[in-house]
Scaffold this active site. Structure first.
Site, short mmCIF file in Angstrom:
data_model
loop_
_atom_site.label_atom_id
_atom_site.label_comp_id
_atom_site.label_asym_id
_atom_site.label_seq_id
_atom_site.Cartn_x
_atom_site.Cartn_y
_atom_site.Cartn_z
CE LYS A 1 27.15 90.21 61.52
NZ LYS A 1 27.40 90.25 62.96
CB ALA B 1 21.41 96.06 72.03
N GLY B 2 19.25 97.78 73.33
CA GLY B 2 18.76 98.92 74.06
C GLY B 2 17.77 98.60 75.29
N GLY C 1 17.68 103.44 70.72
CA GLY C 1 17.16 102.06 70.20
C GLY C 1 16.65 101.37 71.55
P1 NAD Z 1 16.72 94.92 67.48
O1 NAD Z 1 16.22 95.05 66.27
O2 NAD Z 1 16.24 94.32 68.58
O3 NAD Z 1 16.37 96.67 68.05
C1 NAD Z 1 16.89 97.93 66.95
C2 NAD Z 1 16.15 99.08 67.83
O4 NAD Z 1 16.59 100.12 66.93
C3 NAD Z 1 14.61 99.04 67.79
O5 NAD Z 1 14.19 99.68 69.00
C4 NAD Z 1 14.29 100.00 66.63
O6 NAD Z 1 12.98 100.63 66.70
C5 NAD Z 1 15.43 100.92 66.68
N1 NAD Z 1 15.76 101.79 65.55
C6 NAD Z 1 15.52 101.37 64.27
N2 NAD Z 1 15.83 102.44 63.26
C7 NAD Z 1 16.10 103.51 64.12
C8 NAD Z 1 16.36 104.80 63.94
N3 NAD Z 1 16.42 105.15 62.69
N4 NAD Z 1 16.82 105.53 65.16
C9 NAD Z 1 16.49 105.25 66.36
N5 NAD Z 1 16.70 103.64 66.58
C10 NAD Z 1 15.94 103.18 65.39
O7 NAD Z 1 18.31 95.25 67.34
P2 NAD Z 1 19.42 94.94 68.49
O8 NAD Z 1 19.63 93.48 68.61
O9 NAD Z 1 19.13 95.57 69.68
O10 NAD Z 1 20.63 95.46 67.83
C11 NAD Z 1 20.82 96.90 67.87
C12 NAD Z 1 22.45 97.19 67.51
O11 NAD Z 1 23.28 96.45 68.46
C13 NAD Z 1 22.92 96.66 65.95
O12 NAD Z 1 23.68 97.66 65.39
C14 NAD Z 1 23.35 95.48 66.35
O13 NAD Z 1 24.18 95.07 65.37
C15 NAD Z 1 23.88 95.67 67.52
N6 NAD Z 1 24.22 94.43 68.40
C16 NAD Z 1 23.34 93.62 68.82
C17 NAD Z 1 23.62 92.49 69.60
C18 NAD Z 1 22.52 91.55 70.01
O14 NAD Z 1 22.96 90.71 70.77
N7 NAD Z 1 21.18 91.73 70.19
C19 NAD Z 1 25.03 91.99 69.59
C20 NAD Z 1 26.01 92.85 68.87
C21 NAD Z 1 25.49 94.20 68.34
#
Ligand code: NAD
Length: 420
Positions: free
Chosen positions: A106, A222-223, A218
């Site tokens: 990482k 991802a969400g 979220g």
């Molecule tokens: P992103 O930045 O696209 O989205 C994050 C989301 O979380 C946003 O909607 C943001 O508003 C929300 N958020 C931030 N603070 C918050 C809070 N206090 N309460 C509720 N929601 C909140 O990020 P992502 O890529 O979707 O990643 C989200 C998670 O998934 C992280 O833990 C990341 O490490 C994990 N992840 C993502 C991927 C990927 O491919 N995108 C891969 C592995 C793991």
């Protein structure tokens, strides 16, 4: 940060617990408790006013017994070495559980990319690559996008690396744009992988997905994709949130209207026709499946006994603390761990690297089929280990079962290589 929320301490605690249950060799355990290599860099970057600013960057390889390091790179103002070390170790377990030929790594840079203009962002990306290039490469360590880093940033970094080594080397970084031979299917691969796990887990629990109620914390990469894909499985997403709060409707939410609310006002909370809920309340809703897809340490000992979902799927990294994991297990709520549920991203990254190296490219359907096969096998492996230990009188959490599989493979490789 309180010590119980230090991500690297949590990662070590999780390993220690699995090591005890599986009776891991002490020498293997000692190697795996710490990263193999930590690089800390001072990175000078020319800013728009002509002055040079110095940023601190990290790249950690936790373990490379099974292959080159693999893991994302984050640009974040609160980045810390302990976070990077924890995430690197989780990458080791994620790659091992998926049985793909990588170790864990990482990287991160302490910076606030939201304050940069595009030229500054490109300057920092290229400067990071110049600083780290001796420790990176398709056979050494292969970065990918993560928090606040993008496919464009990956393309700049691949280009800088290629200039430094004197030939184009697409396979040195993944998550690239398709124009620079990124993989088909990469953009929604994390959520897609998570939904294959949801399908398998629901079948295992004999839960009907048609009409099942889902809450997602979220609405990012991802969400939002998880929302779309869960609906395709017949489930109903009844609650969703972002950093400003969330919305809940028993009748289900409309994805297009949520996207419009987010685009227009910057948040899903302005969605009309649903009840407003806080992020804390969302976690405690009466739903079938809870999908944390935002931040770490959201379910802790303070709220684990209030979770009403029948299953938790960790699409975010580290959303459930070790204390909470135990409480959920005692309450018979299976909590499927991050390094299984969100491994779709790294698995398609592996496909990208493999395609780059052979110079032969697959279509989206082929990518999804191969991803499905790996996720389904990983889930079944996890259940087999859980049942095997259960039959021997040792009840273990899904996370411990996943650790046992991942750690055994890495330990076996280290043993065969003569590391202990
Ligand atoms: P992103 O930045 O696209 O989205 C994050 C989301 O979380 C946003 O909607 C943001 O508003 C929300 N958020 C931030 N603070 C918050 C809070 N206090 N309460 C509720 N929601 C909140 O990020 P992502 O890529 O979707 O990643 C989200 C998670 O998934 C992280 O833990 C990341 O490490 C994990 N992840 C993502 C991927 C990927 O491919 N995108 C891969 C592995 C793991």
């Amino acid at each position: 940060m309180p010590e119980e929320l230090n991500p690297f301490k949590i990662a070590q605690e999780q390993l220690d617990e699995a090591a005890e249950v599986m009776n891991l060799d002490k020498q293997a355990h000692a190697i795996l408790r710490e990263p193999m290599q930590t690089v800390i860099m001072n990175i000078p970057v020319k800013m728009r006013n002509g002055a040079t600013k110095v940023f601190t960057g990290f790249r950690v390889i936790h373990n490379n017994a099974r292959g080159p390091g693999k893991g994302g790179l984050r640009f974040h103002p609160q980045e810390s070495l302990d976070t990077v070390k924890a995430l690197a170790s989780w990458m080791t377990w994620k790659c091992s559980l998926g049985n793909i030929p990588f170790g864990g790594a990482k990287g991160g840079v302490i910076c606030d990319p939201k304050t940069f203009n595009p030229q500054e962002l490109e300057n920092l990306s290229r400067a990071y690559m110049r600083a780290v290039c001796r420790f990176i490469g398709p056979d050494v360590d292969v970065p990918a996008p993560d928090v606040y880093t993008t496919p464009q940033i990956m393309a700049w970094m691949m280009d800088e690396y290629s200039k430094l080594v004197g030939h184009t080397e697409f396979g040195t970084i993944t998550g690239k744009p398709l124009e620079t031979w990124g993989s088909a299917g990469r953009f929604d691969s994390t959520a897609m992988g998570g939904m294959y796990v949801l399908r398998e887990a629901a079948a295992h629990m004999k839960m009907k997905l048609k009409g099942a109620k889902i809450a997602i914390q979220g609405f990012g990469n991802a969400g939002a994709y998880a929302f779309e894909l869960a609906e395709k499985l017949g489930a109903e997403v009844v609650a969703i949130s972002d950093s400003h709060g969330g919305v809940y409707s028993k009748k289900g939410l409309d994805l297009e209207k949520l996207k419009q609310a987010k685009d227009k006002t910057g948040s899903v909370v302005t969605y009309k026709g649903a009840e407003k809920v806080s992020n804390e309340e969302l976690l405690e809703l009466d739903v079938d499946v809870l999908i944390p897809a935002a931040l770490e340490s959201q379910i802790t000992k303070a709220n684990a006994d209030k979770i009403k979902a029948k299953m938790v799927l960790e699409l975010a990294n580290g959303p459930v603390t070790p204390d909470a994991d135990k409480i959920l297990f005692e309450r018979k709520i299976p909590d499927y761990p991050d390094f299984l549920v969100n491994s779709g991203g790294v698995i398609v990254s592996y496909f990208e690297w493999a395609q780059n190296r052979q110079g032969y490219y697959w279509g989206t359907e082929e990518v999804y089929e191969r991803l499905d096969a790996i996720m389904t096998k990983s889930f079944k492996d996890l259940i087999d280990v859980q049942q095997k230990y259960g039959a021997a009188g040792k009840k273990i959490t899904p996370r411990t079962a996943a650790y046992i599989i991942a750690v055994s493979r890495v330990a076996a490789s280290m043993k065969a290589r003569g590391w202990y």
